[in-house]
Design an enzyme around this catalytic site. Sequence first.
Site, PDB file in Angstrom:
ATOM      1  N   CYS A  13       5.390  -8.076   1.791  1.00 45.27           N
ATOM      2  CA  CYS A  13       4.349  -7.045   1.715  1.00 45.27           C
ATOM      3  C   CYS A  13       3.336  -7.488   0.667  1.00 45.27           C
ATOM      4  O   CYS A  13       3.275  -8.675   0.325  1.00 45.27           O
ATOM      5  CB  CYS A  13       4.945  -5.664   1.418  1.00 45.27           C
ATOM      6  SG  CYS A  13       5.804  -5.546  -0.166  1.00 45.27           S
ATOM      7  N   ASN A  16       5.383  -6.580  -3.290  1.00 44.41           N
ATOM      8  CA  ASN A  16       6.819  -6.881  -3.353  1.00 44.41           C
ATOM      9  C   ASN A  16       7.556  -5.929  -4.301  1.00 44.41           C
ATOM     10  O   ASN A  16       8.556  -6.296  -4.923  1.00 44.41           O
ATOM     11  CB  ASN A  16       7.068  -8.350  -3.743  1.00 44.41           C
ATOM     12  CG  ASN A  16       8.510  -8.833  -3.534  1.00 44.41           C
ATOM     13  OD1 ASN A  16       8.989  -9.697  -4.236  1.00 44.41           O
ATOM     14  ND2 ASN A  16       9.212  -8.281  -2.574  1.00 44.41           N
ATOM     15  N   CYS A  18       7.532  -2.278  -3.212  1.00 41.89           N
ATOM     16  CA  CYS A  18       7.828  -1.072  -2.420  1.00 41.89           C
ATOM     17  C   CYS A  18       8.435  -1.427  -1.064  1.00 41.89           C
ATOM     18  O   CYS A  18       9.642  -1.325  -0.867  1.00 41.89           O
ATOM     19  CB  CYS A  18       6.572  -0.220  -2.222  1.00 41.89           C
ATOM     20  SG  CYS A  18       5.923   0.502  -3.745  1.00 41.89           S
ATOM     21  N   ARG A  19       7.593  -1.857  -0.122  1.00 38.33           N
ATOM     22  CA  ARG A  19       8.056  -2.007   1.263  1.00 38.33           C
ATOM     23  C   ARG A  19       9.027  -3.169   1.472  1.00 38.33           C
ATOM     24  O   ARG A  19      10.098  -2.989   2.058  1.00 38.33           O
ATOM     25  CB  ARG A  19       6.849  -2.173   2.204  1.00 38.33           C
ATOM     26  CG  ARG A  19       6.008  -0.921   2.302  1.00 38.33           C
ATOM     27  CD  ARG A  19       4.663  -1.210   2.944  1.00 38.33           C
ATOM     28  NE  ARG A  19       3.827  -2.033   2.073  1.00 38.33           N
ATOM     29  CZ  ARG A  19       2.656  -2.548   2.415  1.00 38.33           C
ATOM     30  NH1 ARG A  19       2.180  -2.323   3.635  1.00 38.33           N
ATOM     31  NH2 ARG A  19       1.954  -3.262   1.555  1.00 38.33           N
ATOM     32  N   SER A  20       8.649  -4.379   1.024  1.00 35.87           N
ATOM     33  CA  SER A  20       9.508  -5.532   1.370  1.00 35.87           C
ATOM     34  C   SER A  20      10.855  -5.533   0.638  1.00 35.87           C
ATOM     35  O   SER A  20      11.865  -5.910   1.259  1.00 35.87           O
ATOM     36  CB  SER A  20       8.766  -6.858   1.227  1.00 35.87           C
ATOM     37  OG  SER A  20       8.338  -7.089  -0.091  1.00 35.87           O
ATOM     38  N   ASP A 130       1.400   1.238   3.315  1.00 35.85           N
ATOM     39  CA  ASP A 130       1.595   1.021   1.883  1.00 35.85           C
ATOM     40  C   ASP A 130       1.786   2.387   1.214  1.00 35.85           C
ATOM     41  O   ASP A 130       0.875   3.211   1.223  1.00 35.85           O
ATOM     42  CB  ASP A 130       0.351   0.314   1.348  1.00 35.85           C
ATOM     43  CG  ASP A 130       0.469  -0.007  -0.136  1.00 35.85           C
ATOM     44  OD1 ASP A 130       1.403   0.491  -0.782  1.00 35.85           O
ATOM     45  OD2 ASP A 130      -0.384  -0.761  -0.622  1.00 35.85           O
TER      46      ASP A 130
HETATM   47  P1  4NP Z   1       4.035  -2.879  -1.592  1.00 32.75           P
HETATM   48  O1  4NP Z   1       3.156  -1.748  -2.321  1.00 32.75           O
HETATM   49  O2  4NP Z   1       3.048  -3.898  -1.023  1.00 32.75           O
HETATM   50  O3  4NP Z   1       4.767  -2.141  -0.531  1.00 32.75           O
HETATM   51  O4  4NP Z   1       4.921  -3.480  -2.666  1.00 32.75           O
HETATM   52  C1  4NP Z   1       2.209  -2.057  -3.300  1.00 32.75           C
HETATM   53  C2  4NP Z   1       2.599  -2.166  -4.611  1.00 32.75           C
HETATM   54  C3  4NP Z   1       1.660  -2.464  -5.590  1.00 32.75           C
HETATM   55  C4  4NP Z   1       0.344  -2.647  -5.246  1.00 32.75           C
HETATM   56  C5  4NP Z   1      -0.036  -2.545  -3.942  1.00 32.75           C
HETATM   57  C6  4NP Z   1       0.892  -2.254  -2.964  1.00 32.75           C
HETATM   58  N1  4NP Z   1      -0.608  -2.935  -6.253  1.00 32.75           N
HETATM   59  O5  4NP Z   1      -1.786  -3.095  -5.918  1.00 32.75           O
HETATM   60  O6  4NP Z   1      -0.263  -3.035  -7.430  1.00 32.75           O
END
Ligand code: 4NP
Length: 164
Positions: A13, A16, A18-20, A130
Amino acid sequence: MTENKRYRLLFVCLGNICRSPAAQGIFQATVDRHGMTDDFYIDSAGTYSGHRGDLPDRRMRRAASARGYELTHRARPVSSLDFEDFDLVIAMDDSNFSDLMHLAPSVEASRKIKRMADYFSDHSLDYVPDPYYMGQDGFELVLDLLEDSCENLFASIVRAEDRP
Ligand code: 4NP
């Protein structure tokens, strides 16, 4: 490290956190439940490196823990070398997919990239959203989508192996 495993999967994702890592934890639980722990190497990574070394987001850890998944992954950026180590590189959304296509070092490597939504049973959404700027419902939605798609992804891998 990964060579002795039959299947090697990397979930990707943006951050790294939340989702992945949730996909990694849920897929690991799926594999364990089916008694195939020794056959799989499962990891996750992000296209953005700003959270390197971080545990998953506290909100995601809490939501996942309530469903029985303890997320302990430490965030790391995806690398072009990952295409050597993994058989499948699975993107959470189209932006991750596009970033991975640019990172893939060869056409053969790019064929390893899949979308998590390819494994959704219900196709009213075609990506894993997201949840970072969403409320609690966003995290629950992501976990619902991942539980469903992990089961289908696992079945598709095992089915392909069963084919004569
Ligand atoms: P993820 O979510 O891609 O599911 O881990 C996010 C976590 C942090 C950010 C963006 C998306 N960020 O911009 O910090």
